[in-house]
Design a protein around this motif. Structure first.
Motif, PDB file in Angstrom:
ATOM      1  N   MET A   1       0.840  -1.180   0.000  1.00  0.00           N
ATOM      2  CA  MET A   1       0.000   0.000   0.000  1.00  0.00           C
ATOM      3  C   MET A   1       0.886   1.245   0.000  1.00  0.00           C
ATOM      4  SD  MET A   1      -3.104  -0.818   2.623  1.00  0.00           S
ATOM      5  CE  MET A   1      -2.141  -1.624   3.880  1.00  0.00           C
ATOM      6  N   ARG A   2       0.499   2.225  -0.785  1.00  0.00           N
ATOM      7  CA  ARG A   2       1.215   3.504  -0.848  1.00  0.00           C
ATOM      8  C   ARG A   2       0.607   4.427   0.206  1.00  0.00           C
ATOM      9  NH1 ARG A   2       4.536   5.859  -4.651  1.00  0.00           N
ATOM     10  NH2 ARG A   2       4.309   8.100  -4.920  1.00  0.00           N
ATOM     11  N   LEU A   3       1.412   4.782   1.229  1.00  0.00           N
ATOM     12  CA  LEU A   3       0.882   5.466   2.406  1.00  0.00           C
ATOM     13  C   LEU A   3       1.575   6.793   2.682  1.00  0.00           C
ATOM     14  CD1 LEU A   3       0.805   2.399   4.835  1.00  0.00           C
ATOM     15  CD2 LEU A   3      -1.058   3.247   3.393  1.00  0.00           C
ATOM     16  N   PHE A   4       0.857   7.665   3.374  1.00  0.00           N
ATOM     17  CA  PHE A   4       1.430   8.907   3.889  1.00  0.00           C
ATOM     18  C   PHE A   4       0.626   9.360   5.091  1.00  0.00           C
ATOM     19  CE2 PHE A   4      -1.643  10.157   0.663  1.00  0.00           C
ATOM     20  CZ  PHE A   4      -2.296  11.255   1.187  1.00  0.00           C
ATOM     21  N   LEU A   5       1.252  10.200   5.924  1.00  0.00           N
ATOM     22  CA  LEU A   5       0.569  10.803   7.068  1.00  0.00           C
ATOM     23  C   LEU A   5       0.194  12.222   6.673  1.00  0.00           C
ATOM     24  CD1 LEU A   5       2.813   9.580  10.011  1.00  0.00           C
ATOM     25  CD2 LEU A   5       0.777   8.515   9.046  1.00  0.00           C
ATOM     26  N   ALA A   6      -0.994  12.649   7.099  1.00  0.00           N
ATOM     27  CA  ALA A   6      -1.489  13.951   6.653  1.00  0.00           C
ATOM     28  C   ALA A   6      -2.402  14.588   7.682  1.00  0.00           C
ATOM     29  CB  ALA A   6      -2.251  13.792   5.337  1.00  0.00           C
ATOM     30  N   ILE A   7      -2.618  15.867   7.475  1.00  0.00           N
ATOM     31  CA  ILE A   7      -3.648  16.615   8.190  1.00  0.00           C
ATOM     32  C   ILE A   7      -4.788  16.805   7.203  1.00  0.00           C
ATOM     33  CG2 ILE A   7      -4.252  18.846   9.207  1.00  0.00           C
ATOM     34  CD1 ILE A   7      -1.296  19.014  10.147  1.00  0.00           C
ATOM     35  N   GLU A   8      -5.949  16.294   7.574  1.00  0.00           N
ATOM     36  CA  GLU A   8      -7.131  16.510   6.740  1.00  0.00           C
ATOM     37  C   GLU A   8      -7.658  17.909   7.038  1.00  0.00           C
ATOM     38  OE1 GLU A   8      -9.570  12.774   6.001  1.00  0.00           O
ATOM     39  OE2 GLU A   8      -8.647  12.366   7.966  1.00  0.00           O
ATOM     40  N   LEU A   9      -8.239  18.544   6.045  1.00  0.00           N
ATOM     41  CA  LEU A   9      -8.642  19.945   6.148  1.00  0.00           C
ATOM     42  C   LEU A   9     -10.124  20.105   6.440  1.00  0.00           C
ATOM     43  CD1 LEU A   9      -6.626  21.199   3.055  1.00  0.00           C
ATOM     44  CD2 LEU A   9      -5.909  21.182   5.456  1.00  0.00           C
TER      45      LEU A   9
ATOM     46  N   ALA B   1      -6.139  16.188  14.638  1.00  0.00           N
ATOM     47  CA  ALA B   1      -5.830  14.777  14.367  1.00  0.00           C
ATOM     48  C   ALA B   1      -4.777  14.653  13.276  1.00  0.00           C
ATOM     49  CB  ALA B   1      -7.100  14.035  13.948  1.00  0.00           C
ATOM     50  N   VAL B   2      -4.142  13.507  13.263  1.00  0.00           N
ATOM     51  CA  VAL B   2      -3.230  13.105  12.190  1.00  0.00           C
ATOM     52  C   VAL B   2      -3.846  11.874  11.553  1.00  0.00           C
ATOM     53  CG1 VAL B   2      -0.943  12.195  11.652  1.00  0.00           C
ATOM     54  CG2 VAL B   2      -1.197  14.010  13.342  1.00  0.00           C
ATOM     55  N   SER B   3      -3.825  11.824  10.224  1.00  0.00           N
ATOM     56  CA  SER B   3      -4.457  10.716   9.507  1.00  0.00           C
ATOM     57  C   SER B   3      -3.441   9.908   8.714  1.00  0.00           C
ATOM     58  CB  SER B   3      -5.518  11.262   8.542  1.00  0.00           C
ATOM     59  OG  SER B   3      -6.517  11.951   9.257  1.00  0.00           O
ATOM     60  N   LEU B   4      -3.629   8.600   8.729  1.00  0.00           N
ATOM     61  CA  LEU B   4      -2.867   7.691   7.884  1.00  0.00           C
ATOM     62  C   LEU B   4      -3.674   7.523   6.611  1.00  0.00           C
ATOM     63  CD1 LEU B   4      -0.676   5.594   7.215  1.00  0.00           C
ATOM     64  CD2 LEU B   4      -1.991   3.927   8.570  1.00  0.00           C
ATOM     65  N   MET B   5      -3.080   7.931   5.494  1.00  0.00           N
ATOM     66  CA  MET B   5      -3.789   7.941   4.223  1.00  0.00           C
ATOM     67  C   MET B   5      -3.180   6.932   3.256  1.00  0.00           C
ATOM     68  SD  MET B   5      -5.930  10.399   4.941  1.00  0.00           S
ATOM     69  CE  MET B   5      -6.665  10.882   3.392  1.00  0.00           C
ATOM     70  N   GLN B   6      -4.047   6.339   2.448  1.00  0.00           N
ATOM     71  CA  GLN B   6      -3.610   5.454   1.377  1.00  0.00           C
ATOM     72  C   GLN B   6      -3.865   6.151   0.056  1.00  0.00           C
ATOM     73  OE1 GLN B   6      -5.733   1.729   1.065  1.00  0.00           O
ATOM     74  NE2 GLN B   6      -4.276   0.901  -0.402  1.00  0.00           N
ATOM     75  N   SER B   7      -2.896   6.119  -0.824  1.00  0.00           N
ATOM     76  CA  SER B   7      -3.021   6.688  -2.158  1.00  0.00           C
ATOM     77  C   SER B   7      -3.394   5.567  -3.119  1.00  0.00           C
ATOM     78  CB  SER B   7      -1.688   7.327  -2.564  1.00  0.00           C
ATOM     79  OG  SER B   7      -1.771   7.855  -3.863  1.00  0.00           O
ATOM     80  N   LEU B   8      -4.531   5.735  -3.800  1.00  0.00           N
ATOM     81  CA  LEU B   8      -5.053   4.709  -4.713  1.00  0.00           C
ATOM     82  C   LEU B   8      -5.342   5.313  -6.082  1.00  0.00           C
ATOM     83  CD1 LEU B   8      -7.841   3.517  -2.279  1.00  0.00           C
ATOM     84  CD2 LEU B   8      -5.835   2.174  -2.835  1.00  0.00           C
ATOM     85  N   ARG B   9      -5.357   4.478  -7.098  1.00  0.00           N
ATOM     86  CA  ARG B   9      -5.861   4.858  -8.420  1.00  0.00           C
ATOM     87  C   ARG B   9      -7.139   4.061  -8.632  1.00  0.00           C
ATOM     88  NH1 ARG B   9      -4.061   9.150 -11.253  1.00  0.00           N
ATOM     89  NH2 ARG B   9      -1.913   9.501 -10.704  1.00  0.00           N
ATOM     90  N   VAL B  10      -8.241   4.765  -8.806  1.00  0.00           N
ATOM     91  CA  VAL B  10      -9.531   4.124  -9.038  1.00  0.00           C
ATOM     92  C   VAL B  10     -10.081   4.677 -10.341  1.00  0.00           C
ATOM     93  CG1 VAL B  10     -11.863   3.774  -8.149  1.00  0.00           C
ATOM     94  CG2 VAL B  10      -9.932   3.883  -6.555  1.00  0.00           C
ATOM     95  N   ASN B  11     -10.247   3.793 -11.319  1.00  0.00           N
ATOM     96  CA  ASN B  11     -10.712   4.204 -12.644  1.00  0.00           C
ATOM     97  C   ASN B  11      -9.876   5.353 -13.204  1.00  0.00           C
ATOM     98  OD1 ASN B  11     -12.803   2.272 -12.581  1.00  0.00           O
ATOM     99  ND2 ASN B  11     -14.124   3.690 -11.461  1.00  0.00           N
TER     100      ASN B  11
END
Length: 181
Positions: free
Chosen positions: A1-9, A152-162
C-alpha cells in the motif's frame, strides 16, 4: 500500500482552496488540478508499506497537542513539464514539533524517510502551464488567510480508481487528550 501521514482539512479551508484552484484552472493552458476530496497537508510520505500496526503505534506515540494551522499565500515549484502550484503554510512551532515527533517515532520503528527539509504546502495543481500574462504574484496575494484547528493526524492510502487519484483515510489519531479512531 502507498501510504502517507497527513492533516485533513476543514470544509471551510477546502472551500477557500477550491476557489484558488478554480482561479488557476481558469487561467491555465493545461494542468492537473487537485480535487476537493484530495486536498490535505502531507506530513510524512511513507511510500509502499505493509506495516500498518507499526505506523499506527508511531502516530499514537507522536501525537501531541492540537494547534492552529494558518494557510496564506501561494507559489510554485518550477518543473520542466509544468509547475506545481501550492498554497503556503505559515511557520508553526507546533507543526514542526509534530513533524519531528512523527519522523522520530517512525525511524525508531525502522522506517526509512526522506532526508530533505520539510516544506509544508498544499498542492493546488501539478504540471500547470499558465496562460501568457498570468500574474502569479497577484494570485498569491489574492488568497485569503485561512486558519483551522488541527485535532488529528491521519494515515492515508493513495489509490488509483478508474484512472483517478484517490486518498483514503485508514486510521486517525486525535491530538491532545483524544483517543485513536
Amino acid at each position: 500500500m502507498r501510504l502517507f501521514l497527513a492533516i485533513e482539512l476543514s470544509d471551510a479551508v477546502k472551500n477557500q482552496l477550491c476557489a484558488a484552484v478554480d482561479t488557476l484552472r481558469a487561467n491555465a493552458r493545461s494542468g492537473n488540478f487537485t480535487r476537493r476530496e484530495n486536498l490535505h497537508l502531507t506530513l510524512v510520505f511513507l511510500g509502499e508499506q505493509t506495516r500498518l500496526d507499526a505506523v499506527k503505534t508511531a502516530m499514537e506515540e507522536a501525537a501531541g497537542n492540537s494547534f492552529c494551522l494558518i494557510l496564506s499565500g501561494a507559489g510554485t515549484f518550477r518543473r520542466e513539464g509544468g509547475d506545481i502550484w501550492w498554497c503556503g503554510v505559515e511557520k508553526s512551532p507546533a507543526l514542526a514539533a509534530l513533524y519531528a515527533s512523527l519522523c522520530a517515532a517512525l525511524r525508531t520503528r525502522g522506517f526509512l524517510l526522506e532526508a530533505r527539509e520539510y516544506r509544508p504546502h498544499l498542492t493546488l495543481g501539478r504540471q500547470v502551464r499558465m496562460q501568457p500574462g498570468f500574474d502569479g504574484e497577484a494570485f498569491a496575494a489574492s488568497i485569503s488567510t485561512a486558519a483551522m484547528e488541527v485535532k488529528a493526524v491521519s494515515l492515508m492510502q493513495s489509490l488509483r480508481v478508474n484512472g483517478r487519484l484517490l486518498y483514503k483515510c485508514l486510521y486517525r489519531t486525535k491530538l491532545k487528550d483524544g483517543e485513536a479512531t
